[in-house]
Design a protein around this motif. Sequence first.
Motif, PDB file in Angstrom:
ATOM      1  N   ILE A 177      -5.082  93.967  36.028  1.00  0.00           N
ATOM      2  CA  ILE A 177      -5.171  95.433  36.126  1.00  0.00           C
ATOM      3  C   ILE A 177      -5.550  95.814  37.560  1.00  0.00           C
ATOM      4  CG2 ILE A 177      -6.440  97.491  35.346  1.00  0.00           C
ATOM      5  CD1 ILE A 177      -6.775  96.062  32.622  1.00  0.00           C
ATOM      6  N   LEU A 197      -2.574  95.143  39.867  1.00  0.00           N
ATOM      7  CA  LEU A 197      -1.495  96.134  39.709  1.00  0.00           C
ATOM      8  C   LEU A 197      -1.859  97.437  40.417  1.00  0.00           C
ATOM      9  CD1 LEU A 197      -0.641  95.644  35.902  1.00  0.00           C
ATOM     10  CD2 LEU A 197       0.910  95.208  37.824  1.00  0.00           C
ATOM     11  N   ILE A 228      -2.310 102.584  32.967  1.00  0.00           N
ATOM     12  CA  ILE A 228      -2.709 101.349  32.285  1.00  0.00           C
ATOM     13  C   ILE A 228      -3.200 101.655  30.874  1.00  0.00           C
ATOM     14  CG2 ILE A 228      -4.480  99.517  32.251  1.00  0.00           C
ATOM     15  CD1 ILE A 228      -2.661  99.007  34.543  1.00  0.00           C
ATOM     16  N   ALA A 234      -5.104  99.263  28.149  1.00  0.00           N
ATOM     17  CA  ALA A 234      -5.608  97.911  27.885  1.00  0.00           C
ATOM     18  C   ALA A 234      -6.441  97.932  26.606  1.00  0.00           C
ATOM     19  CB  ALA A 234      -6.447  97.408  29.055  1.00  0.00           C
ATOM     20  N   PHE A 237       2.075 105.167  30.054  1.00  0.00           N
ATOM     21  CA  PHE A 237       1.565 103.792  30.073  1.00  0.00           C
ATOM     22  C   PHE A 237       2.635 102.836  30.574  1.00  0.00           C
ATOM     23  CE2 PHE A 237      -1.217 105.556  26.562  1.00  0.00           C
ATOM     24  CZ  PHE A 237      -2.305 105.744  27.404  1.00  0.00           C
ATOM     25  N   HIS A 241       1.966  99.918  31.988  1.00  0.00           N
ATOM     26  CA  HIS A 241       1.563  98.535  31.713  1.00  0.00           C
ATOM     27  C   HIS A 241       0.612  98.518  30.529  1.00  0.00           C
ATOM     28  CE1 HIS A 241       3.278  96.588  35.309  1.00  0.00           C
ATOM     29  NE2 HIS A 241       3.149  97.812  35.815  1.00  0.00           N
TER      30      HIS A 241
END
Length: 280
Positions: A41, A44, A55, A57, A211, A213
């Motif tokens: 993270i 990136l 992101i 997660a 989002f 990733h």
Amino acid sequence: MSDLLANLNAPQLAAVTLPPQHALILAGAGSGKTRVLTTRIAWLISTGQVGPQGILAVTFTNKAAKEMLSRLAAMLPINTRGMWIGTFHGLCNRFLRAHHREAGLPAQFQILDSADQLAAIKRLLKTLNVDDQKYPPRELMHFINAHKEQGLRAAQAEAYDHYTSRRVELYTEYEAQCRREGVVDFAELLLRSYELLQRNEPLCQHYQARFRHILVDEFQDTNRLQYAWLKLLAGRGSVTPRRRRRAFSRSATTTSRSMRFAARRLATCATCNASSSWRT
Ligand SMILES: Nc1ncnc2c1ncn2[C@@H]1O[C@H](COP(=O)(O)OP(=O)(O)OP(=O)(O)O)[C@@H](O)[C@H]1O
Ligand SMILES: [Mg+2]
């Protein structure tokens, strides 16, 4: 940036710096999987591939989410407060608070933990004069939660015998009681979020675009509903509610299958298996 990567071993480094693609990371217990996700993270973001808001997660415990956020804050000069890093329940709660009207919930909805849910079921049985020897509250709770985790509302539950048909009625009554009282149990947090994303295409597309990733820790522990929720957000699930009986496909029932799915669909998943070697 090199500081970020300095303390990784070779396979960890390879996993952290994978090009944008779907990947499943397998490594043994305590070998640094969560650390890899966290560092990825940070990597990136610091390489400008995505902003903090791009992101998503998911971790399995609040403790892991907190740790991830505090490690990130230490690695990057960013404010992690608004980031979508948390448990499935925590993130669905956040989502439903933001969209409570579309989700058909009061703004101040309360969350029932397992003990609250059990108490609510006991109270329901009492109100309805149901024999709790014949319909043990705990068993009924599992019945309800198991259905929710398969995406099944009471109206879609199969009443294959007299006993079950009564349990399905009680599931209906329980849902009505929750609605009246403005409360949401743990499984409901997920199912509500999933249903809202599925029926509200613009909303779903908004989050899919946001989002860029998606990273999932302890992927092997995701249940069917959590997996379907992830798939929707990853932009590969069905947004139109086509299936009636099952809200989502059976193909994700086994862990190995869903892992193969994940490898195709999700950005990065860390999971552990018996071996301590690293595989990506
Ligand atoms: N390359 C490394 N250098 C130094 N410390 C490391 C390295 N990789 C992992 N660690 C440390 O090892 C510990 C375990 O890491 P982490 O929690 O990421 O592992 P995990 O695989 O997610 O564990 P679990 O199986 O419990 O989920 C942490 O304290 C982490 O900081
Ligand atoms: Mg871990």
